[in-house]
Design a protein around this motif. Structure first.
Motif, PDB file in Angstrom:
ATOM      1  N   VAL A 116       0.855  -1.174   0.000  1.00 30.81           N
ATOM      2  CA  VAL A 116       0.000   0.000   0.000  1.00 30.81           C
ATOM      3  C   VAL A 116       0.899   1.235   0.000  1.00 30.81           C
ATOM      4  N   LEU A 117       0.609   2.200  -0.887  1.00 30.69           N
ATOM      5  CA  LEU A 117       1.427   3.406  -1.015  1.00 30.69           C
ATOM      6  C   LEU A 117       0.736   4.587  -0.346  1.00 30.69           C
ATOM      7  N   GLU A 118       1.483   5.240   0.554  1.00 28.93           N
ATOM      8  CA  GLU A 118       1.024   6.473   1.175  1.00 28.93           C
ATOM      9  C   GLU A 118       1.945   7.607   0.754  1.00 28.93           C
ATOM     10  N   MET A 119       1.335   8.770   0.455  1.00 29.41           N
ATOM     11  CA  MET A 119       2.089   9.942   0.018  1.00 29.41           C
ATOM     12  C   MET A 119       1.872  11.058   1.035  1.00 29.41           C
ATOM     13  N   CYS A 120       2.959  11.430   1.718  1.00 32.20           N
ATOM     14  CA  CYS A 120       2.882  12.426   2.787  1.00 32.20           C
ATOM     15  C   CYS A 120       3.523  13.732   2.311  1.00 32.20           C
ATOM     16  N   ASN A 121       2.787  14.824   2.391  1.00 36.23           N
ATOM     17  CA  ASN A 121       3.309  16.116   1.968  1.00 36.23           C
ATOM     18  C   ASN A 121       4.366  16.621   2.946  1.00 36.23           C
ATOM     19  N   THR A 122       5.348  17.340   2.414  1.00 35.93           N
ATOM     20  CA  THR A 122       6.369  17.986   3.230  1.00 35.93           C
ATOM     21  C   THR A 122       6.196  19.504   3.125  1.00 35.93           C
ATOM     22  N   ARG A 123       7.140  20.242   3.678  1.00 36.46           N
ATOM     23  CA  ARG A 123       7.040  21.700   3.662  1.00 36.46           C
ATOM     24  C   ARG A 123       7.076  22.251   2.246  1.00 36.46           C
ATOM     25  N   SER A 124       7.830  21.597   1.368  1.00 34.73           N
ATOM     26  CA  SER A 124       8.002  22.126   0.016  1.00 34.73           C
ATOM     27  C   SER A 124       7.418  21.243  -1.071  1.00 34.73           C
ATOM     28  N   VAL A 125       7.179  19.961  -0.800  1.00 41.31           N
ATOM     29  CA  VAL A 125       6.713  19.010  -1.815  1.00 41.31           C
ATOM     30  C   VAL A 125       5.300  18.568  -1.467  1.00 41.31           C
ATOM     31  N   ARG A 181      -3.280   4.201  -1.664  1.00 46.35           N
ATOM     32  CA  ARG A 181      -3.729   3.360  -2.775  1.00 46.35           C
ATOM     33  C   ARG A 181      -3.102   1.971  -2.705  1.00 46.35           C
ATOM     34  N   GLN A 182      -3.845   0.986  -3.097  1.00 47.48           N
ATOM     35  CA  GLN A 182      -3.401  -0.407  -3.078  1.00 47.48           C
ATOM     36  C   GLN A 182      -2.602  -0.692  -4.345  1.00 47.48           C
ATOM     37  N   LEU A 183      -1.357  -1.152  -4.178  1.00 55.33           N
ATOM     38  CA  LEU A 183      -0.515  -1.483  -5.327  1.00 55.33           C
ATOM     39  C   LEU A 183      -0.631  -2.941  -5.730  1.00 55.33           C
ATOM     40  N   GLY A 184      -1.142  -3.780  -4.857  1.00 53.56           N
ATOM     41  CA  GLY A 184      -1.297  -5.194  -5.166  1.00 53.56           C
ATOM     42  C   GLY A 184      -0.117  -6.024  -4.714  1.00 53.56           C
ATOM     43  N   LYS A 185      -0.099  -7.253  -5.140  1.00 58.42           N
ATOM     44  CA  LYS A 185       0.934  -8.206  -4.717  1.00 58.42           C
ATOM     45  C   LYS A 185       2.152  -8.116  -5.639  1.00 58.42           C
ATOM     46  N   VAL A 186       3.332  -8.150  -5.015  1.00 58.44           N
ATOM     47  CA  VAL A 186       4.601  -8.133  -5.739  1.00 58.44           C
ATOM     48  C   VAL A 186       5.407  -9.345  -5.295  1.00 58.44           C
ATOM     49  N   GLY A 187       5.746 -10.220  -6.222  1.00 56.25           N
ATOM     50  CA  GLY A 187       6.458 -11.445  -5.899  1.00 56.25           C
ATOM     51  C   GLY A 187       7.933 -11.215  -5.619  1.00 56.25           C
ATOM     52  N   PRO A 188       8.650 -12.242  -5.139  1.00 50.95           N
ATOM     53  CA  PRO A 188      10.093 -12.121  -4.872  1.00 50.95           C
ATOM     54  C   PRO A 188      10.867 -11.748  -6.136  1.00 50.95           C
ATOM     55  N   SER A 189      11.756 -10.774  -5.998  1.00 54.03           N
ATOM     56  CA  SER A 189      12.606 -10.270  -7.089  1.00 54.03           C
ATOM     57  C   SER A 189      11.808  -9.607  -8.207  1.00 54.03           C
ATOM     58  N   ALA A 190      10.508  -9.427  -8.017  1.00 57.67           N
ATOM     59  CA  ALA A 190       9.702  -8.733  -9.021  1.00 57.67           C
ATOM     60  C   ALA A 190       9.690  -7.236  -8.734  1.00 57.67           C
ATOM     61  N   PHE A 191       9.276  -6.455  -9.731  1.00 55.76           N
ATOM     62  CA  PHE A 191       9.231  -5.009  -9.560  1.00 55.76           C
ATOM     63  C   PHE A 191       8.033  -4.454 -10.320  1.00 55.76           C
ATOM     64  N   LEU A 192       7.689  -3.235  -9.998  1.00 55.92           N
ATOM     65  CA  LEU A 192       6.638  -2.535 -10.722  1.00 55.92           C
ATOM     66  C   LEU A 192       7.032  -1.073 -10.880  1.00 55.92           C
ATOM     67  N   SER A 193       6.644  -0.504 -12.025  1.00 58.85           N
ATOM     68  CA  SER A 193       6.900   0.907 -12.307  1.00 58.85           C
ATOM     69  C   SER A 193       5.635   1.697 -11.981  1.00 58.85           C
ATOM     70  N   GLY A 224       8.700  11.831   1.424  1.00 56.66           N
ATOM     71  CA  GLY A 224       7.342  11.622   1.891  1.00 56.66           C
ATOM     72  C   GLY A 224       6.636  10.395   1.369  1.00 56.66           C
ATOM     73  N   LEU A 225       7.350   9.450   0.746  1.00 59.60           N
ATOM     74  CA  LEU A 225       6.720   8.216   0.286  1.00 59.60           C
ATOM     75  C   LEU A 225       6.822   7.146   1.364  1.00 59.60           C
ATOM     76  N   ARG A 226       5.755   6.378   1.513  1.00 62.56           N
ATOM     77  CA  ARG A 226       5.713   5.333   2.539  1.00 62.56           C
ATOM     78  C   ARG A 226       5.031   4.104   1.964  1.00 62.56           C
ATOM     79  N   LEU A 227       5.695   2.965   2.066  1.00 65.53           N
ATOM     80  CA  LEU A 227       5.155   1.688   1.601  1.00 65.53           C
ATOM     81  C   LEU A 227       4.868   0.799   2.800  1.00 65.53           C
ATOM     82  N   THR A 228       3.712   0.130   2.777  1.00 68.19           N
ATOM     83  CA  THR A 228       3.326  -0.763   3.865  1.00 68.19           C
ATOM     84  C   THR A 228       3.007  -2.134   3.294  1.00 68.19           C
TER      85      THR A 228
END
Length: 395
Positions: free
Chosen positions: A319-328, A336-348, A365-369
């Motif tokens: 799950v991707l969370e986007m946290c605002n900073t002072r300038s960004v 938002r839900q990114l879905g399942k990512v397998g071992p050694s797999a990647f997503l753009s 400010g990016l956070r992945l859970t």
């Protein structure tokens, strides 16, 4: 070395030099006999050459030192030191100079700048100097990114950066062997059998003619309680060197094969178990940028592309969370839900954001859970972008 060419003339010049020990200058002496046509001409030229040694002009090594002409080879575990200088080549005073140096590896981006504060002004023919240090802990391509932003007398904000690439592929293994018996022994063989991921080069011989001569001499005897050091260089095979998820964690590098004979000719052999080294960890998730613009306009959205790689051996539900900073400020829905990512797999992942502050800004400010294990991974200072005011540039 790769350098981004600026589209316009800049008032500042950026110079980067690796700090290493100098080497002795070598020349190629040219001699002839006195009865030859040149006569004593070559000898006179060598005697007046400042790089030669007086009285020994025919030697290749001189007394002068040579500074490094490029970054050269950098080895794992070595401390990389670099000198950065920003010089004002113009006749105008430049204000708000900010110099940042980042090191981009295959797994992370590290800030090497000693200070993140801007210099108020830089007068003509003056410079800003900095020395950075970093202990190399990863194998693969390293890119030193040096970015400079400044403001002209007319209030125009300018920005440029340069890239310097170097490799850190080699791993050195030192094996110490001690004879703990009461009699001397003949060392018949000491070799390293590498694992399938590495190629090995023995560094225990000196080139002498067609065959290499052992550094321990012709008679390879080891006296009681004596110790020897054997050195080997391991380099990942090309098919493994570029795979981030393969060479990580505890890596098997090979095993030693030792064969010896006692003073009565009795033969002995010892083969160690697989030797392991603790390679630098990439973490469970690696976040890198595939695309980011160099310069963006103030308060105007721009696009970036993030690459998220699962470096673990398990499947993740992200799950991707986007946290605002002072300038960004991030555009879009956070959580938002990114879905399942397998071992050694990647997503753009394409993302959109904007900046409300001018100058060189850090994207944070990016956070992945991972919802499976309830683990959270935070990413700050992912990259830098220069934010300019379009109305000020038009004036």
């Amino acid at each position: 070395m790769e350098v981004n060419q600026a589209k316009q003339e800049h008032l500042l010049a950026l110079k980067v030099m690796r700090l290493t020990k100098p080497t002795l200058f070598t020349n190629m002496p040219v001699t002839c006999e006195d009865r030859d046509l040149p006569g004593d001409l070559f000898s006179q030229l060598m005697r007046t050459d400042p790089s030669t040694i007086k009285g020994a002009e025919a030697l290749m090594l001189g007394e002068m030192l040579t500074l490094p002409q490029n970054f050269g080879n950098i080895f794992l575990g070595e401390t990389f030191s670099c000198y950065i200088s920003v010089h004002n080549d113009s006749t105008k005073v430049v204000k708000d100079i900010l110099v940042k140096a980042d090191l981009q590896t295959s797994s992370q981006r590290l800030s090497l700048s000693a200070s993140n504060s801007a210099v108020t002004e830089l007068k003509p023919e003056c410079c800003i100097d900095d020395v950075i240090h970093h202990e190399v802990k990863e194998i693969g391509t390293h890119i030193l990114v040096c970015a400079v932003s400044y403001t002209t007398q007319f209030g125009e904000k300018l920005y440029f950066r340069k890239f310097f690439k170097f490799q850190t592929d080699e791993v050195f293994l030192e094996a110490q062997i001690q004879n703990i018996t009461t009699s001397p022994m003949f060392m018949e063989k000491v070799s390293l059998e590498p694992s399938i991921m590495y190629n090995v080069t023995e560094l225990n011989t000196v080139e002498s003619g067609e065959e290499g001569e052992s550094t321990f001499g012709k008679m390879s005897y080891l006296q009681p309680m004596d110790t020897r050091q054997y050195l080997y260089c391991l380099k990942p095979k090309p098919e493994y060197a570029e795979k981030a998820g393969v060479i990580k964690g505890v890596t098997v590098i090979g095993k030693l094969d030792i064969v010896w004979k006692t003073n009565l000719g009795e033969r002995g052999r010892l083969q160690t178990s697989q030797l392991q080294r603790m390679a630098p960890g990439y973490g469970d998730i690696r976040l890198s940028l595939e695309m980011i613009p160099d310069t963006v306009n103030l308060e105007e959205p721009f696009d970036i592309i993030c690459k998220i790689t699962n470096c673990s051996e398990r499947t993740m539900d992200l799950v991707l969370e986007m946290c605002n900073t002072r300038s960004v400020h991030w555009c879009g829905v956070s959580g938002r839900q990114l879905g399942k990512v397998g071992p050694s797999a990647f997503l753009s992942l394409p993302l959109k954001l904007l900046s409300s502050v001018q100058g060189l800004q850090s994207i944070s400010g990016l956070r992945l859970t991972d919802t499976f294990l309830k683990r959270t991974y935070e990413y700050d200072d992912i990259a830098q972008v220069c934010v300019v005011c379009p109305f000020m540039n038009e004036s």
